[in-house]
Design a protein around this motif. Structure first.
Motif, PDB file in Angstrom:
ATOM      1  N   THR A  46      25.189  -6.256   2.383  1.00  0.00           N
ATOM      2  CA  THR A  46      26.111  -5.289   2.992  1.00  0.00           C
ATOM      3  C   THR A  46      26.747  -4.437   1.901  1.00  0.00           C
ATOM      4  OG1 THR A  46      28.018  -6.734   2.874  1.00  0.00           O
ATOM      5  CG2 THR A  46      26.642  -6.894   4.851  1.00  0.00           C
ATOM      6  N   LEU A  47      27.449  -3.405   2.344  1.00  0.00           N
ATOM      7  CA  LEU A  47      28.147  -2.528   1.403  1.00  0.00           C
ATOM      8  C   LEU A  47      29.532  -3.079   1.047  1.00  0.00           C
ATOM      9  CD1 LEU A  47      27.355   0.988   2.928  1.00  0.00           C
ATOM     10  CD2 LEU A  47      26.435   0.042   0.823  1.00  0.00           C
ATOM     11  N   ASP A  48      29.891  -4.225   1.632  1.00  0.00           N
ATOM     12  CA  ASP A  48      31.208  -4.784   1.339  1.00  0.00           C
ATOM     13  C   ASP A  48      31.319  -5.110  -0.149  1.00  0.00           C
ATOM     14  OD1 ASP A  48      31.721  -4.840   4.107  1.00  0.00           O
ATOM     15  OD2 ASP A  48      30.606  -6.726   4.273  1.00  0.00           O
ATOM     16  N   PRO A  50      33.050  -8.027  -2.338  1.00  0.00           N
ATOM     17  CA  PRO A  50      31.674  -8.194  -2.829  1.00  0.00           C
ATOM     18  C   PRO A  50      30.686  -8.210  -1.674  1.00  0.00           C
ATOM     19  CG  PRO A  50      32.790 -10.321  -2.751  1.00  0.00           C
ATOM     20  CD  PRO A  50      33.810  -9.288  -2.351  1.00  0.00           C
ATOM     21  N   PRO A  51      29.420  -7.820  -1.949  1.00  0.00           N
ATOM     22  CA  PRO A  51      28.433  -7.772  -0.868  1.00  0.00           C
ATOM     23  C   PRO A  51      28.114  -9.170  -0.345  1.00  0.00           C
ATOM     24  CG  PRO A  51      27.578  -6.846  -2.934  1.00  0.00           C
ATOM     25  CD  PRO A  51      28.863  -7.479  -3.255  1.00  0.00           C
ATOM     26  N   ARG A  52      27.789  -9.214   0.923  1.00  0.00           N
ATOM     27  CA  ARG A  52      27.274 -10.471   1.472  1.00  0.00           C
ATOM     28  C   ARG A  52      25.949 -10.158   2.142  1.00  0.00           C
ATOM     29  NH1 ARG A  52      28.226 -11.520   7.045  1.00  0.00           N
ATOM     30  NH2 ARG A  52      29.140  -9.719   8.079  1.00  0.00           N
ATOM     31  N   VAL A  53      25.206 -11.169   2.460  1.00  0.00           N
ATOM     32  CA  VAL A  53      23.910 -10.949   3.110  1.00  0.00           C
ATOM     33  C   VAL A  53      24.101 -11.010   4.618  1.00  0.00           C
ATOM     34  CG1 VAL A  53      21.600 -11.867   3.464  1.00  0.00           C
ATOM     35  CG2 VAL A  53      22.579 -11.811   1.170  1.00  0.00           C
ATOM     36  N   LEU A  54      23.644  -9.972   5.288  1.00  0.00           N
ATOM     37  CA  LEU A  54      23.741  -9.935   6.748  1.00  0.00           C
ATOM     38  C   LEU A  54      22.329 -10.035   7.315  1.00  0.00           C
ATOM     39  CD1 LEU A  54      25.614  -9.354   9.281  1.00  0.00           C
ATOM     40  CD2 LEU A  54      24.850  -7.009   9.063  1.00  0.00           C
ATOM     41  N   SER A  55      22.168 -10.927   8.251  1.00  0.00           N
ATOM     42  CA  SER A  55      20.869 -11.074   8.911  1.00  0.00           C
ATOM     43  C   SER A  55      20.981 -10.548  10.332  1.00  0.00           C
ATOM     44  CB  SER A  55      20.470 -12.552   8.909  1.00  0.00           C
ATOM     45  OG  SER A  55      19.536 -12.781   9.939  1.00  0.00           O
ATOM     46  N   SER A  56      19.917  -9.887  10.791  1.00  0.00           N
ATOM     47  CA  SER A  56      19.953  -9.320  12.143  1.00  0.00           C
ATOM     48  C   SER A  56      20.093 -10.420  13.198  1.00  0.00           C
ATOM     49  CB  SER A  56      18.699  -8.489  12.397  1.00  0.00           C
ATOM     50  OG  SER A  56      17.545  -9.260  12.128  1.00  0.00           O
ATOM     51  N   ALA A  57      19.759 -11.671  12.832  1.00  0.00           N
ATOM     52  CA  ALA A  57      19.876 -12.771  13.787  1.00  0.00           C
ATOM     53  C   ALA A  57      21.336 -13.013  14.179  1.00  0.00           C
ATOM     54  CB  ALA A  57      19.278 -14.040  13.187  1.00  0.00           C
ATOM     55  N   GLU A  58      22.260 -12.616  13.292  1.00  0.00           N
ATOM     56  CA  GLU A  58      23.677 -12.847  13.583  1.00  0.00           C
ATOM     57  C   GLU A  58      24.172 -12.036  14.773  1.00  0.00           C
ATOM     58  OE1 GLU A  58      26.235 -12.431  10.119  1.00  0.00           O
ATOM     59  OE2 GLU A  58      24.596 -13.178   8.860  1.00  0.00           O
ATOM     60  N   MET A  59      23.465 -10.975  15.128  1.00  0.00           N
ATOM     61  CA  MET A  59      23.921 -10.110  16.218  1.00  0.00           C
ATOM     62  C   MET A  59      23.414 -10.592  17.578  1.00  0.00           C
ATOM     63  SD  MET A  59      24.310  -8.345  13.364  1.00  0.00           S
ATOM     64  CE  MET A  59      23.131  -7.150  12.780  1.00  0.00           C
ATOM     65  N   LEU A  97      22.861   1.001   8.971  1.00  0.00           N
ATOM     66  CA  LEU A  97      21.773   0.760   8.021  1.00  0.00           C
ATOM     67  C   LEU A  97      21.819   1.946   7.061  1.00  0.00           C
ATOM     68  CD1 LEU A  97      19.223  -0.994   7.314  1.00  0.00           C
ATOM     69  CD2 LEU A  97      17.912   0.695   8.571  1.00  0.00           C
ATOM     70  N   ASP A  98      22.288   1.657   5.867  1.00  0.00           N
ATOM     71  CA  ASP A  98      22.448   2.723   4.878  1.00  0.00           C
ATOM     72  C   ASP A  98      21.087   2.948   4.225  1.00  0.00           C
ATOM     73  OD1 ASP A  98      23.598   4.582   3.225  1.00  0.00           O
ATOM     74  OD2 ASP A  98      24.271   3.096   1.761  1.00  0.00           O
ATOM     75  N   TYR A  99      20.437   4.035   4.657  1.00  0.00           N
ATOM     76  CA  TYR A  99      19.011   4.243   4.392  1.00  0.00           C
ATOM     77  C   TYR A  99      18.799   4.979   3.078  1.00  0.00           C
ATOM     78  CZ  TYR A  99      14.292   6.082   5.294  1.00  0.00           C
ATOM     79  OH  TYR A  99      12.969   6.425   5.215  1.00  0.00           O
ATOM     80  N   LYS A 100      18.106   4.340   2.143  1.00  0.00           N
ATOM     81  CA  LYS A 100      17.729   4.958   0.858  1.00  0.00           C
ATOM     82  C   LYS A 100      18.907   5.706   0.228  1.00  0.00           C
ATOM     83  CE  LYS A 100      13.677   6.027  -0.021  1.00  0.00           C
ATOM     84  NZ  LYS A 100      12.367   6.657  -0.211  1.00  0.00           N
ATOM     85  N   ASP A 101      19.932   4.947  -0.029  1.00  0.00           N
ATOM     86  CA  ASP A 101      21.173   5.547  -0.488  1.00  0.00           C
ATOM     87  C   ASP A 101      21.674   4.763  -1.700  1.00  0.00           C
ATOM     88  OD1 ASP A 101      23.267   7.263  -0.468  1.00  0.00           O
ATOM     89  OD2 ASP A 101      24.193   6.493   1.353  1.00  0.00           O
ATOM     90  N   GLN A 102      22.519   5.407  -2.486  1.00  0.00           N
ATOM     91  CA  GLN A 102      23.208   4.687  -3.549  1.00  0.00           C
ATOM     92  C   GLN A 102      24.415   3.998  -2.922  1.00  0.00           C
ATOM     93  OE1 GLN A 102      22.163   4.379  -6.666  1.00  0.00           O
ATOM     94  NE2 GLN A 102      20.377   5.673  -6.185  1.00  0.00           N
ATOM     95  N   PRO A 103      24.504   2.669  -3.018  1.00  0.00           N
ATOM     96  CA  PRO A 103      25.629   1.966  -2.401  1.00  0.00           C
ATOM     97  C   PRO A 103      26.987   2.542  -2.820  1.00  0.00           C
ATOM     98  CG  PRO A 103      23.986   0.392  -3.100  1.00  0.00           C
ATOM     99  CD  PRO A 103      23.520   1.734  -3.591  1.00  0.00           C
ATOM    100  N   ALA A 119      29.738  -3.659   9.918  1.00  0.00           N
ATOM    101  CA  ALA A 119      29.164  -3.842   8.585  1.00  0.00           C
ATOM    102  C   ALA A 119      28.024  -2.863   8.421  1.00  0.00           C
ATOM    103  CB  ALA A 119      28.658  -5.276   8.420  1.00  0.00           C
ATOM    104  N   SER A 120      27.809  -2.446   7.196  1.00  0.00           N
ATOM    105  CA  SER A 120      26.654  -1.614   6.878  1.00  0.00           C
ATOM    106  C   SER A 120      25.799  -2.356   5.883  1.00  0.00           C
ATOM    107  CB  SER A 120      27.108  -0.283   6.250  1.00  0.00           C
ATOM    108  OG  SER A 120      27.033   0.754   7.190  1.00  0.00           O
ATOM    109  N   VAL A 121      24.508  -2.410   6.151  1.00  0.00           N
ATOM    110  CA  VAL A 121      23.630  -3.030   5.166  1.00  0.00           C
ATOM    111  C   VAL A 121      22.885  -1.944   4.414  1.00  0.00           C
ATOM    112  CG1 VAL A 121      23.364  -5.209   6.389  1.00  0.00           C
ATOM    113  CG2 VAL A 121      21.801  -3.320   6.887  1.00  0.00           C
ATOM    114  N   SER A 122      22.498  -2.277   3.209  1.00  0.00           N
ATOM    115  CA  SER A 122      21.902  -1.303   2.309  1.00  0.00           C
ATOM    116  C   SER A 122      20.385  -1.474   2.301  1.00  0.00           C
ATOM    117  CB  SER A 122      22.486  -1.523   0.916  1.00  0.00           C
ATOM    118  OG  SER A 122      22.097  -0.479   0.085  1.00  0.00           O
ATOM    119  N   ASP A 123      19.685  -0.406   2.723  1.00  0.00           N
ATOM    120  CA  ASP A 123      18.219  -0.421   2.721  1.00  0.00           C
ATOM    121  C   ASP A 123      17.778   0.458   1.559  1.00  0.00           C
ATOM    122  OD1 ASP A 123      15.555  -0.632   3.409  1.00  0.00           O
ATOM    123  OD2 ASP A 123      15.671   0.870   4.994  1.00  0.00           O
TER     124      ASP A 123
END
Lengths: 176, 122
Positions: A46-48, A50-59, A97-103, A119-123
């Motif tokens: 995520t962009l948080d 500190p970053p954490r890992v977000l899985s789509s299963a959580e939704m 979903l932050d697509y091809k971006d600089q965090p 939350a936003s995740v970084s792709d």
């Protein structure tokens, strides 16, 4: 008057109808084959801070929106205030979903203009975007409780699109 | 990268993935390259692309109910055009073929011609 003299008129009218319908169609709008298919799974940072890992299963178990965006995308900036307003209504959780971006750029935008996302995740490499068939940001997916994609909005969400299309669908999916 | 020239770039829609320099096309080229290296067949890679972007990515759309008109349409037009041409030519031939003169008409024509000739000689 002989019927044959009406033929050019009939052809003209037929062409007019075709052209008229053609004007209403948007050739850039690519129908997504992912509608009614399971949303591709992802596990991303995520962009948080500190970053954490977000899985789509959580939704799972909730109706949610996946908004594909980037700080470099002008359509997303246009859409951003609409999303911020929508997030205040708490009608549906919006994930980014932050697509091809600089965090760093992305975080700066959210700090400056407000953060509508749960939350936003970084792709970073755009791989998850390809899985979702993303071809032009912003794009928004409506995903149901079972993780099935129910709708795709290509281009910025406007208040009209929200009111007429997305909100009714979210309500319906929540009731299901 | 024969395959990349059969796939449409989604960003600049009249270019193939092989031709386009759009960011997404570059990513998709890389994706295809990796898939080829991992031993996937062309058909499998196309399926992968179609599953995500739909038939639209294919420059040669498959023959399906929704694309039937696309494939058959030109031949249908040719058949209709050929039919119209055939009927028109047939009608014209009928018009060109002069009707036979009746006996009386023949006699009248000859007498007129003769009076004409006699006038000229006198």
């Amino acid at each position: 008057m002989k019927a044959r003299y009406l033929i050019p008129l009939a052809i003209f009218i037929a062409m007019l109808v075709f052209l008229g319908v053609g004007l209403k169609l948007d050739p850039r709008e690519v129908p997504s084959p992912l509608i009614d298919k399971p949303a591709p799974a992802f596990r991303l940072q995520t962009l948080d801070t500190p970053p954490r890992v977000l899985s789509s299963a959580e939704m799972r178990g909730q109706v949610w929106l996946l908004n594909v965006w980037a700080s470099w995308c002008s359509g997303c900036r246009e859409e951003h205030p609409v999303l911020v307003e929508l997030s205040k209504t708490r009608a549906v959780p919006i994930y980014g979903l932050d697509y091809k971006d600089q965090p760093d750029d992305a975080r700066r935008l959210l700090n400056g203009l407000g953060n509508p996302y749960v939350a936003s995740v970084s792709d970073l490499d755009g791989r998850t975007g390809i899985e979702f068939g993303v071809y032009g940001v912003p794009e928004t997916f409506v995903i149901d409780k079972a993780g099935i994609i129910r709708h795709k909005q290509t281009g910025p969400i406007t208040p009209e699109i929200w009111r007429d299309t997305i909100l009714p669908l979210v309500k319906k999916l929540n009731a299901a | 990268m024969q395959l990349a020239s059969e796939l449409r770039c989604l960003v600049c829609q009249n270019q193939t993935i092989a031709d386009s320099n759009a960011d997404l096309a570059v990513d998709l080229r890389n994706e295809i390259r990796e898939k080829i290296e991992s031993g996937m067949s062309d058909a499998e890679i196309k399926d992968f692309m179609v599953a995500r972007y739909g038939d639209f990515v294919l420059y040669r759309p498959p023959l399906k109910n929704t694309t039937l008109f696309l494939w058959v349409g030109p031949f249908l037009l040719l058949a209709v055009g050929g039919g119209i041409l055939y009927v028109a030519l047939k009608q014209r031939r009928q018009r060109v073929a002069e009707p036979e003169l009746s006996h009386d008409e023949q006699a009248l024509a000859e007498s007129l011609l003769q009076t004409d000739q006699t006038k000229e000689t006198t």
